[in-house]
Design a protein around this motif. Structure first.
Motif, short mmCIF file in Angstrom:
data_model
loop_
_atom_site.label_atom_id
_atom_site.label_comp_id
_atom_site.label_asym_id
_atom_site.label_seq_id
_atom_site.Cartn_x
_atom_site.Cartn_y
_atom_site.Cartn_z
N VAL A 178 0.84 -1.21 0.00
CA VAL A 178 0.00 0.00 0.00
C VAL A 178 0.87 1.25 0.00
CG1 VAL A 178 -1.85 1.21 1.20
CG2 VAL A 178 -1.76 -1.28 1.26
N LEU A 179 1.93 1.23 0.79
CA LEU A 179 2.85 2.38 0.82
C LEU A 179 3.43 2.66 -0.57
CD1 LEU A 179 4.75 1.51 4.13
CD2 LEU A 179 3.04 3.31 3.84
N LEU A 180 3.83 1.61 -1.25
CA LEU A 180 4.39 1.77 -2.60
C LEU A 180 3.34 2.32 -3.56
CD1 LEU A 180 6.33 -1.61 -2.74
CD2 LEU A 180 7.38 0.65 -3.09
N SER A 181 2.14 1.77 -3.52
CA SER A 181 1.09 2.20 -4.44
C SER A 181 0.70 3.65 -4.20
CB SER A 181 -0.13 1.29 -4.29
OG SER A 181 -1.12 1.62 -5.24
N ASN A 182 0.58 4.03 -2.91
CA ASN A 182 0.19 5.41 -2.60
C ASN A 182 1.28 6.41 -3.01
OD1 ASN A 182 -2.23 4.53 -1.60
ND2 ASN A 182 -1.67 4.73 0.57
N LEU A 183 2.54 6.04 -2.82
CA LEU A 183 3.62 6.91 -3.27
C LEU A 183 3.58 7.04 -4.81
CD1 LEU A 183 6.18 8.58 -2.92
CD2 LEU A 183 7.49 6.42 -2.90
N GLY A 184 3.37 5.91 -5.49
CA GLY A 184 3.29 5.96 -6.94
C GLY A 184 2.16 6.85 -7.42
N PHE A 185 1.03 6.80 -6.71
CA PHE A 185 -0.11 7.64 -7.09
C PHE A 185 0.23 9.12 -6.96
CE2 PHE A 185 -3.95 9.92 -5.61
CZ PHE A 185 -4.67 9.87 -6.80
N SER A 186 0.88 9.52 -5.87
CA SER A 186 1.23 10.93 -5.68
C SER A 186 2.28 11.38 -6.71
CB SER A 186 1.75 11.17 -4.26
OG SER A 186 0.71 11.04 -3.32
N LEU A 187 3.25 10.52 -7.00
CA LEU A 187 4.25 10.87 -8.00
C LEU A 187 3.62 11.01 -9.39
CD1 LEU A 187 7.10 8.51 -6.78
CD2 LEU A 187 7.29 11.01 -6.97
N LEU A 188 2.68 10.14 -9.71
CA LEU A 188 1.99 10.24 -11.00
C LEU A 188 1.17 11.52 -11.06
CD1 LEU A 188 1.21 9.05 -13.74
CD2 LEU A 188 -0.62 7.78 -12.57
N THR A 189 0.52 11.87 -9.95
CA THR A 189 -0.24 13.12 -9.91
C THR A 189 0.68 14.31 -10.14
OG1 THR A 189 -1.77 12.11 -8.33
CG2 THR A 189 -1.81 14.51 -8.51
N ARG A 190 1.86 14.30 -9.53
CA ARG A 190 2.80 15.41 -9.72
C ARG A 190 3.35 15.42 -11.15
NH1 ARG A 190 7.66 16.39 -5.47
NH2 ARG A 190 8.63 14.66 -6.62
N TYR A 191 3.55 14.25 -11.72
CA TYR A 191 3.99 14.21 -13.12
C TYR A 191 2.96 14.87 -14.02
CZ TYR A 191 4.51 12.55 -17.85
OH TYR A 191 4.58 12.51 -19.22
N ARG A 192 1.69 14.57 -13.78
CA ARG A 192 0.65 15.17 -14.63
C ARG A 192 0.59 16.68 -14.48
NH1 ARG A 192 -3.63 10.38 -13.13
NH2 ARG A 192 -3.21 9.04 -14.94
N ARG A 193 1.05 17.16 -13.34
CA ARG A 193 1.07 18.62 -13.13
C ARG A 193 2.31 19.25 -13.76
NH1 ARG A 193 -1.05 22.14 -8.95
NH2 ARG A 193 -0.23 24.21 -9.44
N GLY A 194 3.48 18.67 -13.53
CA GLY A 194 4.72 19.31 -13.98
C GLY A 194 5.42 18.65 -15.14
#
Length: 598
Positions: free
Chosen positions: A105-121
């Motif tokens: 879960v920790l890995l998946s949640n980190l991946g989700f936040s990183l993907l969200t930031r990628y979509r922004r920047g």
């Protein structure tokens, strides 16, 4: 595709499954339920600071702090919250031992936040880290474990993002594999269908369209009538059916695609992805006479492709003008480097070429050349073929042999670079046959007429070919008869053109021309035999002696032939994925998604 990652972002970590150990932890974990986001972030920040480095709850508290920052970012859009979410989730993962029960879960949640930031920047490092984290999360989640589907969906989102960044089809196939591994439910079927539509755009494989139709049908069947995602999925199925109509020309696909498009338009909300929004816009424009709405470049490209479907069905000038308007708007709004920008000139070239066929205005032909040259810079086979076809058309107007040489070179390059299972391969082979046949008539070079017959046979060899390759094959045999004087060529010509006429429905604008070609082939055979009774059957007169250096062939007057007229060897069926339009009008391309159409 619908984003399932958000459901996993709150995750099993922070869900209350683990028992809090200290008063600070208990107070912090209750805070999000009792107070607002700001207070939740404050309480969790204090709890993390108060927790001892070795406290097992510290991992959970840091993960919860990351979730709180992510939630506040989604509510307010402050990038600082997203950065803090990534930092907190990464710290939680670093602090967790390798055998931590919530590591997936920790890995998946980190991946989700990183993907969200990628979509922004759009920072590639974020996407790389997100993909690595999501892959590790899936690897740490055995089949059947709760939450595995959400992690697979996160991984699919990462792979899809890579495809959008690089255009590599392998990334899209990896996204499809991840979604397909999820448990079956309507939204998973929807994801599968929409990803197959995406895969169809660069690959052009008809199998992707058929799979998209099946998956989206399953998604709709499992959704209640009032589901908020129903309009978008209905529009996606409409798109898939219209794409399939472009390949198979089955009227039922067009009729149902239109019906579902109207249904989607009636139930659509304000925020739709490009293709569903385009389906809605096209239906409204055709009813109201114009384009009142605003779309992004992908939406305008999709709208152009849909208007082309209508134009190719109706040949109504109103539909052509609507398509021109949509393509022009898309080009105005697509900056240099936008993935939709190369597709829009290809649409314009087709539409201006159709305008030239309609009224003969050379201004349309010039505009078609300008657009086709831009599209051909991509090096895609369909764009090279379209530019070559324009050179052929201009040759017909001016008689300049240089245009015919250019047509042969460009269409030959297109056929050489097209994948063996490309749905436009038969169309391209037909175009090459036509160009070689025309050059034979101009120069008399025997190699041109032999290539014309061979390439037309390649396009039509499986016996279920559409009318135009058969028509081109018949004309190529008539031309070869002028060189070889072999009556077998006339028999083959009559058989092929008759099959083309039989495959052309009543009312099709190409049927009169094909009937005329059949009359020419029959007349040529009658002239050769001198017996009016042989107009409808094979000549029994022995053939003349062959001209040195030429090839004659014996053949059956029926279609398909059992041997190749170009080589005398058994005819090899060629994989063929659906009908192509007549050469007398521009060759349409499969719809993008947009997706090109063309």
């Amino acid at each position: 595709m619908p984003n399932a990652a958000g459901a996993d972002q709150g995750g099993e970590v922070g869900s209350g499954k683990r028992r809090e150990r200290g008063p600070a932890a208990r107070k912090a974990r209750r805070a999000p339920k009792r107070v607002g986001l700001d207070a939740a972030v404050e309480w969790l920040t204090a709890a993390v600071a108060a927790a001892e480095p070795g406290d097992p709850d510290r991992v959970v508290l840091m993960a919860d702090l990351g979730v709180a920052h992510q939630t506040r970012y989604e509510a307010r859009g402050d990038l600082a919250d997203l950065d803090r979410a990534v930092t907190a989730k990464a710290a939680a993962l670093d602090a967790a031992p390798p055998d931590h029960p919530d590591r997936a879960v920790l890995l998946s949640n980190l991946g989700f936040s990183l993907l969200t930031r990628y979509r922004r920047g759009r920072a590639e490092e974020d996407l790389t880290r997100a993909t690595e984290a999501c892959e590790a999360a899936v690897a740490a989640s055995p089949a059947g474990r709760p939450g595995r589907d959400r992690r697979l969906a996160n991984l699919a989102d990462c792979r899809h993002a890579w495809f959008e960044r690089t255009g590599h089809l392998d990334d899209l196939r990896a996204a499809l594999a991840a979604v397909t591994a999820c448990s079956a439910d309507p939204m998973r079927f929807a994801d599968i269908g929409l990803l197959h539509l995406k895969a169809f755009e660069p690959a052009g494989a008809a199998d992707d369209v058929h799979r998209a139709v099946g998956a989206l049908e399953s998604a709709l069947a499992g959704l209640p009538a009032d589901d908020p995602d129903r309009a978008a999925i209905t529009a996606g199925l409409s798109q898939a059916l219209l794409l399939r109509y472009r390949i198979t020309h089955v009227p039922a696909d067009l009729d149902r695609g239109v019906e579902l498009g109207a249904e989607a338009a009636a139930g659509a909300g304000p925020d739709l992805p490009p293709w569903p929004a385009a389906v809605v816009e096209v239906h409204r424009a055709r009813r109201g006479g114009g384009h009142p709405a605003e779309l992004d470049p992908a939406g305008w490209e999709a709208a152009t492709a849909l208007h082309r479907v209508w134009f190719e069905r109706t040949y109504d000038e109103h539909d052509r003008r609507l398509a021109l308007d949509a393509a022009t708007r898309g080009i105005e709004r697509a900056p240099e480097g936008h993935p939709e920008r190369p597709r829009l000139p290809a649409h314009l070239a087709f539409l201006h070429r159709a305008g030239y066929s309609h009224d003969g205005d050379p201004a349309h032909l010039g505009a078609a050349f300008d657009a086709a040259r831009q599209a051909a810079d991509t090096g895609l086979p369909e764009h090279l073929e379209a530019l070559g076809d324009l050179h052929r058309v201009r040759y017909e107007r001016t008689g300049d042999l240089a245009d015919l040489h250019a047509a042969v070179a460009l269409v030959g390059q297109a056929l050489a670079t097209a994948a063996p299972d490309h749905p436009d391969r038969a169309s391209t082979a037909t175009a090459l046959s036509t160009a070689h046949r025309m050059r034979f008539h101009h120069t008399g070079a025997p190699e041109d007429v032999l290539i014309a017959v061979g390439t037309a046979l390649t396009a039509a060899a499986n016996g279920t070919a559409p009318p135009e390759p058969l028509n081109a094959l018949g004309l190529a045999h008539v031309a070869r008869f002028a060189h070889s004087a072999d009556p077998d060529d006339l028999d083959r010509a009559v058989a092929a053109v008759r099959a083309a006429v039989d495959a052309t429905p009543e009312g099709d604008p190409e049927r009169p021309g094909r009937l005329s070609n059949l009359a020419i082939a029959l007349h040529s055979r009658h002239t050769r035999t001198g017996d009016p009774k042989t107009c409808g059957r094979r000549s029994r007169r022995p053939p003349p002696r062959s001209t040195p250096g030429t090839t004659t062939a014996r053949c059956s007057p029926t279609w398909p032939p059992s041997t190749s007229p170009a080589t005398g060897s058994p005819a090899t069926p060629v994989s063929w994925n659906g009908p192509s339009p007549p050469r007398s009008r521009p060759s349409p391309r499969a719809l993008p998604g947009t997706p090109t159409a063309p």
